[in-house]
Design a protein around this motif. Structure first.
Motif, PDB file in Angstrom:
ATOM      1  N   LEU A  64       0.823  -1.200   0.000  1.00 28.56           N
ATOM      2  CA  LEU A  64       0.000   0.000   0.000  1.00 28.56           C
ATOM      3  C   LEU A  64       0.863   1.258   0.000  1.00 28.56           C
ATOM      4  O   LEU A  64       0.537   2.254  -0.661  1.00 28.56           O
ATOM      5  CB  LEU A  64      -0.942  -0.010   1.206  1.00 28.56           C
ATOM      6  N   ALA A  65       1.999   1.217   0.703  1.00 26.65           N
ATOM      7  CA  ALA A  65       2.911   2.356   0.729  1.00 26.65           C
ATOM      8  C   ALA A  65       3.509   2.605  -0.659  1.00 26.65           C
ATOM      9  O   ALA A  65       3.646   3.766  -1.080  1.00 26.65           O
ATOM     10  CB  ALA A  65       4.023   2.124   1.748  1.00 26.65           C
ATOM     11  N   LYS A  66       3.850   1.534  -1.376  1.00 29.33           N
ATOM     12  CA  LYS A  66       4.392   1.704  -2.735  1.00 29.33           C
ATOM     13  C   LYS A  66       3.349   2.318  -3.662  1.00 29.33           C
ATOM     14  O   LYS A  66       3.663   3.205  -4.465  1.00 29.33           O
ATOM     15  CB  LYS A  66       4.857   0.358  -3.282  1.00 29.33           C
ATOM     16  N   ALA A  67       2.106   1.857  -3.563  1.00 31.88           N
ATOM     17  CA  ALA A  67       1.039   2.421  -4.393  1.00 31.88           C
ATOM     18  C   ALA A  67       0.772   3.875  -4.014  1.00 31.88           C
ATOM     19  O   ALA A  67       0.536   4.726  -4.880  1.00 31.88           O
ATOM     20  CB  ALA A  67      -0.230   1.589  -4.242  1.00 31.88           C
ATOM     21  N   TRP A  68       0.825   4.172  -2.713  1.00 34.15           N
ATOM     22  CA  TRP A  68       0.600   5.538  -2.235  1.00 34.15           C
ATOM     23  C   TRP A  68       1.697   6.480  -2.734  1.00 34.15           C
ATOM     24  O   TRP A  68       1.425   7.587  -3.183  1.00 34.15           O
ATOM     25  CB  TRP A  68       0.537   5.531  -0.711  1.00 34.15           C
ATOM     26  N   LEU A  71       1.616   7.759  -6.402  1.00 33.61           N
ATOM     27  CA  LEU A  71       0.740   8.879  -6.752  1.00 33.61           C
ATOM     28  C   LEU A  71       1.535  10.176  -6.786  1.00 33.61           C
ATOM     29  O   LEU A  71       2.503  10.336  -6.040  1.00 33.61           O
ATOM     30  CB  LEU A  71      -0.381   9.012  -5.711  1.00 33.61           C
ATOM     31  N   PRO A  72       1.144  11.118  -7.620  1.00 33.46           N
ATOM     32  CA  PRO A  72       1.808  12.430  -7.604  1.00 33.46           C
ATOM     33  C   PRO A  72       1.594  13.116  -6.249  1.00 33.46           C
ATOM     34  O   PRO A  72       0.600  12.872  -5.564  1.00 33.46           O
ATOM     35  CB  PRO A  72       1.114  13.207  -8.721  1.00 33.46           C
ATOM     36  N   LEU A  73       2.542  13.967  -5.875  1.00 35.59           N
ATOM     37  CA  LEU A  73       2.490  14.619  -4.564  1.00 35.59           C
ATOM     38  C   LEU A  73       1.222  15.443  -4.388  1.00 35.59           C
ATOM     39  O   LEU A  73       0.646  15.475  -3.299  1.00 35.59           O
ATOM     40  CB  LEU A  73       3.725  15.504  -4.373  1.00 35.59           C
ATOM     41  N   GLY A  74       0.750  16.067  -5.424  1.00 36.56           N
ATOM     42  CA  GLY A  74      -0.486  16.860  -5.335  1.00 36.56           C
ATOM     43  C   GLY A  74      -1.696  16.010  -4.977  1.00 36.56           C
ATOM     44  O   GLY A  74      -2.547  16.419  -4.185  1.00 36.56           O
TER      45      GLY A  74
END
Length: 112
Positions: A64-68, A71-74
């Motif tokens: 889940l951390a890798k998928a999170w 995502l772009p920072l925005g």
């Protein structure tokens, strides 16, 4: 002139943040007619949760951390603005449920 603009915006933002905290504190005092200092603690908890979620190592399971982090920072920032208050509201409800039995219990404060 342009060097002063970021300082003015930062000062305005910080002043509005302090006003928001003070208004929330006064709302709690006005409604409950007692001082409740948990307001600032929950605000700090929300800031900490938001910081952890937008940081480089979020406290999530590995996949889940890798998928999170993919995502772009925005998008992470926008999602954090929704997720952090939900986390804090759940903690606040848990505190409320734990403290509810002490409401109106004068003997617990030592008063007669």
């Amino acid at each position: 002139m342009f060097d002063l603009l970021p300082h003015l915006l930062n000062g305005l933002t910080l002043g509005l943040l302090f006003a928001l905290i003070a208004l929330g504190f006064m709302l709690i005092v006005g409604l409950m007619e007692q001082i409740n200092l948990a307001h600032g603690s929950l605000f700090a908890l929300g800031a900490y949760a938001a910081m952890q979620l937008t940081g480089p190592r979020p406290p999530l399971p590995m996949e889940l951390a890798k998928a999170w982090l993919a995502l772009p920072l925005g998008w992470r920032y926008a999602a954090t603005l929704i997720i952090a208050p939900v986390i804090v509201s759940l903690v606040g409800m848990l505190i409320e449920l734990c403290m509810r039995r002490t409401y109106g219990n004068i003997r617990s404060t030592g008063c007669s």
